[in-house]
Design a protein around this motif. Sequence first.
Motif, mmCIF file in Angstrom:
data_model
loop_
_atom_site.group_PDB
_atom_site.id
_atom_site.type_symbol
_atom_site.label_atom_id
_atom_site.label_comp_id
_atom_site.label_asym_id
_atom_site.label_seq_id
_atom_site.Cartn_x
_atom_site.Cartn_y
_atom_site.Cartn_z
ATOM 1 N N ALA A 125 0.837 -1.195 0.000
ATOM 2 C CA ALA A 125 0.000 0.000 0.000
ATOM 3 C C ALA A 125 0.873 1.247 0.000
ATOM 4 O O ALA A 125 1.822 1.360 0.789
ATOM 5 C CB ALA A 125 -0.912 0.007 1.220
ATOM 6 N N PRO A 126 0.586 2.224 -0.877
ATOM 7 C CA PRO A 126 1.352 3.481 -0.896
ATOM 8 C C PRO A 126 1.237 4.214 0.434
ATOM 9 O O PRO A 126 0.289 4.029 1.199
ATOM 10 C CB PRO A 126 0.694 4.273 -2.031
ATOM 11 C CG PRO A 126 -0.034 3.263 -2.859
ATOM 12 C CD PRO A 126 -0.449 2.179 -1.909
ATOM 13 N N ALA A 127 2.197 5.095 0.690
ATOM 14 C CA ALA A 127 2.257 5.801 1.965
ATOM 15 C C ALA A 127 1.016 6.643 2.215
ATOM 16 O O ALA A 127 0.529 6.725 3.351
ATOM 17 C CB ALA A 127 3.511 6.677 2.008
ATOM 18 N N ASP A 128 0.469 7.273 1.162
ATOM 19 C CA ASP A 128 -0.691 8.132 1.392
ATOM 20 C C ASP A 128 -1.923 7.317 1.771
ATOM 21 O O ASP A 128 -2.757 7.768 2.567
ATOM 22 C CB ASP A 128 -0.975 9.029 0.182
ATOM 23 C CG ASP A 128 -1.242 8.259 -1.095
ATOM 24 O OD1 ASP A 128 -0.876 7.071 -1.164
ATOM 25 O OD2 ASP A 128 -1.822 8.844 -2.031
ATOM 26 N N LEU A 129 -2.034 6.090 1.240
ATOM 27 C CA LEU A 129 -3.145 5.225 1.629
ATOM 28 C C LEU A 129 -2.981 4.743 3.066
ATOM 29 O O LEU A 129 -3.957 4.644 3.818
ATOM 30 C CB LEU A 129 -3.262 4.030 0.688
ATOM 31 C CG LEU A 129 -4.035 4.244 -0.621
ATOM 32 C CD1 LEU A 129 -4.019 2.991 -1.464
ATOM 33 C CD2 LEU A 129 -5.466 4.672 -0.336
ATOM 34 N N ARG A 130 -1.742 4.438 3.458
ATOM 35 C CA ARG A 130 -1.498 4.043 4.844
ATOM 36 C C ARG A 130 -1.850 5.187 5.793
ATOM 37 O O ARG A 130 -2.450 4.967 6.851
ATOM 38 C CB ARG A 130 -0.043 3.603 5.025
ATOM 39 C CG ARG A 130 0.349 2.364 4.243
ATOM 40 C CD ARG A 130 1.782 1.935 4.546
ATOM 41 N NE ARG A 130 1.901 1.452 5.903
ATOM 42 C CZ ARG A 130 1.624 0.204 6.278
ATOM 43 N NH1 ARG A 130 1.192 -0.692 5.404
ATOM 44 N NH2 ARG A 130 1.786 -0.160 7.536
ATOM 45 N N ASP A 131 -1.486 6.401 5.391
ATOM 46 C CA ASP A 131 -1.826 7.561 6.220
ATOM 47 C C ASP A 131 -3.341 7.732 6.316
ATOM 48 O O ASP A 131 -3.870 8.060 7.388
ATOM 49 C CB ASP A 131 -1.198 8.821 5.638
ATOM 50 C CG ASP A 131 0.320 8.840 5.773
ATOM 51 O OD1 ASP A 131 0.860 8.042 6.574
ATOM 52 O OD2 ASP A 131 0.960 9.643 5.070
ATOM 53 N N ARG A 132 -4.043 7.537 5.202
ATOM 54 C CA ARG A 132 -5.501 7.683 5.214
ATOM 55 C C ARG A 132 -6.128 6.611 6.102
ATOM 56 O O ARG A 132 -7.037 6.905 6.891
ATOM 57 C CB ARG A 132 -6.069 7.607 3.803
ATOM 58 C CG ARG A 132 -7.597 7.625 3.786
ATOM 59 C CD ARG A 132 -8.180 7.858 2.406
ATOM 60 N NE ARG A 132 -9.623 7.685 2.414
ATOM 61 C CZ ARG A 132 -10.485 8.591 2.878
ATOM 62 N NH1 ARG A 132 -10.035 9.729 3.384
ATOM 63 N NH2 ARG A 132 -11.772 8.365 2.850
ATOM 64 N N ALA A 133 -5.672 5.359 5.964
ATOM 65 C CA ALA A 133 -6.222 4.281 6.789
ATOM 66 C C ALA A 133 -6.000 4.570 8.268
ATOM 67 O O ALA A 133 -6.905 4.373 9.093
ATOM 68 C CB ALA A 133 -5.584 2.948 6.391
ATOM 69 N N GLN A 134 -4.808 5.042 8.607
ATOM 70 C CA GLN A 134 -4.502 5.370 10.001
ATOM 71 C C GLN A 134 -5.419 6.485 10.498
ATOM 72 O O GLN A 134 -5.956 6.420 11.612
ATOM 73 C CB GLN A 134 -3.033 5.798 10.115
ATOM 74 C CG GLN A 134 -2.582 6.151 11.523
ATOM 75 C CD GLN A 134 -2.458 4.935 12.426
ATOM 76 O OE1 GLN A 134 -2.215 3.827 11.953
ATOM 77 N NE2 GLN A 134 -2.620 5.135 13.727
ATOM 78 N N ALA A 135 -5.626 7.498 9.665
ATOM 79 C CA ALA A 135 -6.480 8.620 10.059
ATOM 80 C C ALA A 135 -7.928 8.181 10.245
ATOM 81 O O ALA A 135 -8.615 8.642 11.172
ATOM 82 C CB ALA A 135 -6.388 9.728 9.014
ATOM 83 N N LEU A 136 -8.410 7.286 9.388
ATOM 84 C CA LEU A 136 -9.781 6.789 9.514
ATOM 85 C C LEU A 136 -9.950 5.986 10.806
ATOM 86 O O LEU A 136 -10.954 6.133 11.515
ATOM 87 C CB LEU A 136 -10.147 5.931 8.301
ATOM 88 C CG LEU A 136 -10.420 6.684 7.008
ATOM 89 C CD1 LEU A 136 -10.430 5.717 5.828
ATOM 90 C CD2 LEU A 136 -11.745 7.439 7.078
ATOM 91 N N LEU A 137 -8.981 5.138 11.106
ATOM 92 C CA LEU A 137 -9.059 4.357 12.343
ATOM 93 C C LEU A 137 -9.064 5.273 13.563
ATOM 94 O O LEU A 137 -9.816 5.040 14.521
ATOM 95 C CB LEU A 137 -7.887 3.379 12.405
ATOM 96 C CG LEU A 137 -7.913 2.242 11.380
ATOM 97 C CD1 LEU A 137 -6.581 1.497 11.380
ATOM 98 C CD2 LEU A 137 -9.048 1.276 11.654
ATOM 99 N N GLU A 138 -8.262 6.308 13.532
ATOM 100 C CA GLU A 138 -8.250 7.261 14.647
ATOM 101 C C GLU A 138 -9.564 8.032 14.712
ATOM 102 O O GLU A 138 -10.086 8.297 15.808
ATOM 103 C CB GLU A 138 -7.069 8.209 14.482
ATOM 104 C CG GLU A 138 -5.714 7.520 14.665
ATOM 105 C CD GLU A 138 -4.543 8.425 14.354
ATOM 106 O OE1 GLU A 138 -4.774 9.598 13.957
ATOM 107 O OE2 GLU A 138 -3.386 7.965 14.484
ATOM 108 N N GLN A 139 -10.117 8.383 13.558
ATOM 109 C CA GLN A 139 -11.403 9.079 13.521
ATOM 110 C C GLN A 139 -12.495 8.256 14.195
ATOM 111 O O GLN A 139 -13.359 8.805 14.896
ATOM 112 C CB GLN A 139 -11.785 9.372 12.067
ATOM 113 C CG GLN A 139 -13.170 10.001 11.887
ATOM 114 C CD GLN A 139 -13.539 10.151 10.425
ATOM 115 O OE1 GLN A 139 -12.667 10.192 9.546
ATOM 116 N NE2 GLN A 139 -14.820 10.236 10.145
#
Length: 237
Positions: A125-139
């Motif tokens: 997974a590209p870095a921006d997708l990993r960042d998005r997934a992490q942000a969604l989980l935190e949300q």
Amino acid sequence: MVPKAPRALELDVLDLQISFRDSGGGTLRIVDLPHWHLGAGSFAVITGPSGAGKSTLLYALAGLISSDSGAIRWGGTNISHLGERARDRFRRHHFGFVFQDFHLIQEMSPLDNALLPAWFENFRAPADLRDRAQALLEQFAVPTARRRVLDLSRGEQQRVALARALLFDPPIILADEPTASLDEAASSRILDDLSELAASAGRTIIAVSHDPRLIERAPVRLHMEHGHMAAAGAVQV
């Protein structure tokens, strides 16, 4: 790279018929829906008794089940006329799914589960997708330090599934009994999340549910009995 979300699409169902073979070799009509229109950005719930054809209709709306006849039009695209690969591509770009049983890989972390859709197109997974997934989980207040989703509560697991559904920022979310196996507190959290997504993000959300709290939240309702539309419309406020 996070794809740019397609614009919201209105839905038109026309003369939709879906049948299955019964154990005796006969034909059993599961869905017979002459017409249903849903505006882009709506929050709708499909209700009815068990066996009414609710989940079958939901899967047909995503192209996961083929119809005998009729049309399912999302915007200008009649997915009933698409081939299997074209339906898969349309579904990947337009839909996110939330299911009662979550469909998570229990030994994987919350982050890796949320990233599962990315692995269909990328070895990593590209870095921006990993960042998005992490942000969604935190949300959604998922404890991302856990090594396995097996160690999460059922409510937390459902929120991992919701984060996964939103990874590519789809304009349409389909949910099949998303609160059925959750306790009251976890159900309330998921209801709040779905309502917020519908209100603030302009997504179309269609849920199948027996949950009276979810039904009460949805401004649009389609009630089915024996595969037929028994009632439909927007809630008057």
